[in-house]
Design a protein around this motif. Structure first.
Motif, PDB file in Angstrom:
ATOM      1  N   GLU A  41     -38.109  61.429 -33.542  1.00 34.15           N
ATOM      2  CA  GLU A  41     -38.469  60.083 -34.003  1.00 34.15           C
ATOM      3  C   GLU A  41     -38.514  59.108 -32.836  1.00 34.15           C
ATOM      4  O   GLU A  41     -39.419  58.278 -32.729  1.00 34.15           O
ATOM      5  N   CYS A  44     -41.694  59.848 -30.771  1.00 36.77           N
ATOM      6  CA  CYS A  44     -42.925  59.464 -31.473  1.00 36.77           C
ATOM      7  C   CYS A  44     -43.163  57.960 -31.393  1.00 36.77           C
ATOM      8  O   CYS A  44     -44.313  57.519 -31.352  1.00 36.77           O
ATOM      9  N   GLU A  45     -42.094  57.200 -31.368  1.00 37.13           N
ATOM     10  CA  GLU A  45     -42.225  55.750 -31.314  1.00 37.13           C
ATOM     11  C   GLU A  45     -42.451  55.238 -29.890  1.00 37.13           C
ATOM     12  O   GLU A  45     -42.809  54.074 -29.714  1.00 37.13           O
ATOM     13  N   SER A  46     -42.242  56.088 -28.899  1.00 36.52           N
ATOM     14  CA  SER A  46     -42.412  55.672 -27.507  1.00 36.52           C
ATOM     15  C   SER A  46     -43.040  56.817 -26.703  1.00 36.52           C
ATOM     16  O   SER A  46     -42.330  57.571 -26.034  1.00 36.52           O
TER      17      SER A  46
END
Length: 106
Positions: A41, A44-46
């Motif tokens: 997670e 995926c966000e960075s």
């Protein structure tokens, strides 16, 4: 180009990169170091953090004269240690700090 230098990755080096990508995507990179750490997670966000993770693996990976990897598990381990620190704020116990050359983007 120097004709003694290969123009493509060796099958072993290509396989090492493929395996690392698979382990990372399946959530099993650095097992058991990252057990219980939900790094997917975070990555995926960075996407730039995933780029650093791959850079560490590639920078630490050493190849022999034929271009075959000689320390694939160590390269994976260092990338996993960086992920651990990124997600938890600290390195795993006993792990040496990540060196600047290890995470340099080329």
């Amino acid at each position: 180009m120097d004709s003694s230098q290969p123009s493509h990755l060796s099958p072993g080096a290509s396989g090492a990169l493929r395996r690392f990508a698979g382990w990372l995507a399946r959530g099993s990179v650095g097992h058991p170091m990252l057990e219980g750490v939900d790094y997917w997670e975070e990555l995926c966000e960075s996407p730039s953090q995933m780029e650093i993770c791959f850079a560490i693996f590639a920078n630490v990976l050493e190849l022999d004269e034929q271009g075959e990897p000689v320390n694939e598990k160590h390269a994976e381990h260092r990338a996993a240690a960086w992920l651990y620190r990124y997600c938890t704020g600290e390195l795993p116990p006993g792990e040496p700090d990540i060196e600047p050359w290890e995470c340099r983007l080329h």
